[in-house]
Design an enzyme around this catalytic site. Sequence first.
Site, PDB file in Angstrom:
ATOM      1  N   SER A 150     -14.614 103.390 109.712  1.00  0.00           N
ATOM      2  CA  SER A 150     -14.996 104.103 110.942  1.00  0.00           C
ATOM      3  C   SER A 150     -16.323 103.596 111.481  1.00  0.00           C
ATOM      4  CB  SER A 150     -15.091 105.612 110.669  1.00  0.00           C
ATOM      5  OG  SER A 150     -16.004 105.857 109.621  1.00  0.00           O
ATOM      6  N   THR A 153      -8.427 129.206 152.728  1.00  0.00           N
ATOM      7  CA  THR A 153      -7.601 129.684 151.613  1.00  0.00           C
ATOM      8  C   THR A 153      -6.233 129.069 151.860  1.00  0.00           C
ATOM      9  OG1 THR A 153      -6.797 131.657 152.741  1.00  0.00           O
ATOM     10  CG2 THR A 153      -8.850 131.910 151.518  1.00  0.00           C
ATOM     11  N   HIS A 154      -5.529 128.730 150.796  1.00  0.00           N
ATOM     12  CA  HIS A 154      -4.238 128.017 150.900  1.00  0.00           C
ATOM     13  C   HIS A 154      -4.376 126.738 151.715  1.00  0.00           C
ATOM     14  CE1 HIS A 154      -2.348 131.885 149.667  1.00  0.00           C
ATOM     15  NE2 HIS A 154      -3.292 132.392 150.452  1.00  0.00           N
ATOM     16  N   SER A 210     -11.651  97.411 150.750  1.00  0.00           N
ATOM     17  CA  SER A 210     -10.326  96.986 150.310  1.00  0.00           C
ATOM     18  C   SER A 210     -10.263  95.457 150.341  1.00  0.00           C
ATOM     19  CB  SER A 210      -9.281  97.569 151.258  1.00  0.00           C
ATOM     20  OG  SER A 210      -8.117  96.785 151.244  1.00  0.00           O
ATOM     21  N   LYS A 245     -11.435  99.432 155.601  1.00  0.00           N
ATOM     22  CA  LYS A 245     -11.482 100.523 154.631  1.00  0.00           C
ATOM     23  C   LYS A 245     -12.861 100.810 154.057  1.00  0.00           C
ATOM     24  CE  LYS A 245      -7.922 102.021 152.654  1.00  0.00           C
ATOM     25  NZ  LYS A 245      -7.599 103.415 152.564  1.00  0.00           N
ATOM     26  N   ASN A 286     -13.584 103.376 150.963  1.00  0.00           N
ATOM     27  CA  ASN A 286     -12.878 104.295 150.061  1.00  0.00           C
ATOM     28  C   ASN A 286     -13.820 105.105 149.165  1.00  0.00           C
ATOM     29  OD1 ASN A 286     -10.352 103.469 150.985  1.00  0.00           O
ATOM     30  ND2 ASN A 286     -10.267 101.768 149.521  1.00  0.00           N
ATOM     31  N   GLU A 330     -12.953 109.535 143.288  1.00  0.00           N
ATOM     32  CA  GLU A 330     -11.637 109.431 142.653  1.00  0.00           C
ATOM     33  C   GLU A 330     -11.769 109.155 141.160  1.00  0.00           C
ATOM     34  OE1 GLU A 330      -8.718 107.394 145.768  1.00  0.00           O
ATOM     35  OE2 GLU A 330     -10.714 106.562 145.801  1.00  0.00           O
ATOM     36  N   TYR A 352     -11.493 119.019 103.511  1.00  0.00           N
ATOM     37  CA  TYR A 352     -11.589 117.789 104.300  1.00  0.00           C
ATOM     38  C   TYR A 352     -10.315 116.952 104.181  1.00  0.00           C
ATOM     39  CZ  TYR A 352     -12.990 113.227 106.015  1.00  0.00           C
ATOM     40  OH  TYR A 352     -13.040 112.060 106.717  1.00  0.00           O
ATOM     41  N   GLN A 375     -11.517 112.032 110.614  1.00  0.00           N
ATOM     42  CA  GLN A 375     -12.316 110.893 111.071  1.00  0.00           C
ATOM     43  C   GLN A 375     -12.025 110.573 112.543  1.00  0.00           C
ATOM     44  OE1 GLN A 375     -13.451 107.617 108.396  1.00  0.00           O
ATOM     45  NE2 GLN A 375     -11.971 106.405 109.519  1.00  0.00           N
ATOM     46  N   LYS A 393     -14.525 111.720 115.962  1.00  0.00           N
ATOM     47  CA  LYS A 393     -15.700 111.124 116.612  1.00  0.00           C
ATOM     48  C   LYS A 393     -15.374 110.410 117.922  1.00  0.00           C
ATOM     49  CE  LYS A 393     -16.823 110.697 112.679  1.00  0.00           C
ATOM     50  NZ  LYS A 393     -16.158 111.588 111.698  1.00  0.00           N
TER      51      LYS A 393
HETATM   52  N1  ARG Z   1     -15.974 108.477 107.806  1.00  0.00           N
HETATM   53  C1  ARG Z   1     -15.614 109.781 107.382  1.00  0.00           C
HETATM   54  C2  ARG Z   1     -15.342 110.668 108.606  1.00  0.00           C
HETATM   55  O1  ARG Z   1     -15.758 110.320 109.626  1.00  0.00           O
HETATM   56  C3  ARG Z   1     -16.691 110.397 106.568  1.00  0.00           C
HETATM   57  C4  ARG Z   1     -16.213 111.342 105.514  1.00  0.00           C
HETATM   58  C5  ARG Z   1     -15.409 110.595 104.532  1.00  0.00           C
HETATM   59  N2  ARG Z   1     -15.063 111.369 103.395  1.00  0.00           N
HETATM   60  C6  ARG Z   1     -14.187 110.941 102.503  1.00  0.00           C
HETATM   61  N3  ARG Z   1     -13.953 111.711 101.534  1.00  0.00           N
HETATM   62  N4  ARG Z   1     -13.573 109.797 102.611  1.00  0.00           N
HETATM   63  O2  ARG Z   1     -14.700 111.685 108.521  1.00  0.00           O
END
Ligand code: ARG
Length: 463
Positions: free
Chosen positions: A22, A153-154, A275, A281, A283, A288, A315, A320, A323
């Site tokens: 990761s 409205t509408h 354009s 144009k 735009n 958008e 967990y 993972q 993120k």
């Molecule tokens: N890279 C992992 C995550 O973002 C960190 C936690 C990993 N824990 C594990 N037991 N492998 O979730």
Amino acid sequence: MKMWSGRFKDSLDAKADIFNSSLPVDKRLYKHDIMGSIAHCSMLGECGIIPQEDADLICKTLSDIFYDIKNAKLKVSGAEDIHMFIEEELTNRIGDVGKKLHTARSRNDQIALDFRMYLRDAVDTIAELLKNLIETLIDISGKNIDTVIPAYTHMQKAQPTTLAHYLMAYSEMFMRDIARLAECKNRINIMPLGSCACTSTSYPIDRRSVAKRLDFDGISENSLDAVSDRDFAIEFLNDCSILMMHLSRFNEEIIYWSSDEFGYIELDDKFSTGSSIMPQKKNPDMCELIRGKTGRCYGNLISLLTTMKALPLAYNKDMQEDKEVVFDTVDTVKICLEIFTAMLPTFKYNKEKLRIGAARGYTAATECADYLVKKGAAFRDAHSIVGRLVRYCSDVNKQLDEITIDEYRIFSDLFDSDIMSVVKPENVIQSRKAPGSPSEKAMKSEIKKAEKFLRTYFAISNE
Ligand code: ARG
């Protein structure tokens, strides 16, 4: 070799290694990871879990690593995740002492900590950008308390209002966004470290001192929950989705207001594009894109909700995936707020067209009915009289301020000559005095309240 490879005979398949990593995503957490490690290590030293001089050396080296990454002297790559990268670098620099850092900790509580620290900063940044946007809206509104525009409205002409009333409506939405994010931050700002892998630890750790060092409001109460909870991230994505929905509605209006059919707004060259084939144009691409990126933020919310929906305690590596979607929403919301706040003051409003827009379409009809009520008619009767009056106007192709008093009196003898001034958009607007309405008095009070909200909210959060 992996830090966890003791029980393995063989090493990880090369593709599986890449799949598992990761680091390309979570490397942006390096500062929070190092801050968390320094707080953890200081506690380990203070509680006598590792020797104080070892703790001091680890903390100092972690701080060196932070500056080396920050100043691009150290490239973050080649490890499984940010936690492993920092720990490996630490051990490369100070040898065996570095191996003591991970005492009484797991990556499961470590990532929960890093993520919460990152998100509370993100909330502050977004709140600050919202503040800039609201200040811009207040500024433009203050100058347009008497700029008459039609309210719909509408998508049909409804009643006359002002540009200030319209812009401050969006300001109310963005103030709610700030309040929502502040609430979310209360739940983000709980310290999970010490939960370790899932059932905490037998070392005599002091979780509260870590929380205090890192400026958390409190500590998590259940270690199984703490390492598997991502509610705070989902809540953040939800609040950002609502914020983007507000931005998207606003931009949708700007898009058609700037069309030839409406012609209410002219976009600035700095924020519009041309354009490749049609030379004429201009735009509204920025608007958008903001509208389009709203869908992407909704997707991020649904993505994390779906990732979490069948996860058993505690967990699981599925988590993972949290993120990437959160980082994407943070980046998207930030750039959209920045662009929009910069673009907003550049619009040129065609006040004449807006006023004509507000005066046409029988927008004073409600006021006409209310006029009759004030002269003694029941509202339902008044509604029906004015309905017939509007039908007449439409047949003779005239507006309510273009017919004569004699024509008014065909429909009710309660009409006097003062009706001619009552139906003027400016007078319709000023007759609305209740809080929340567009009259000058009500608008000035709304603007004052918005200014007070910003002052109070940001005074407290800067404490
Ligand atoms: N890279 C992992 C995550 O973002 C960190 C936690 C990993 N824990 C594990 N037991 N492998 O979730």
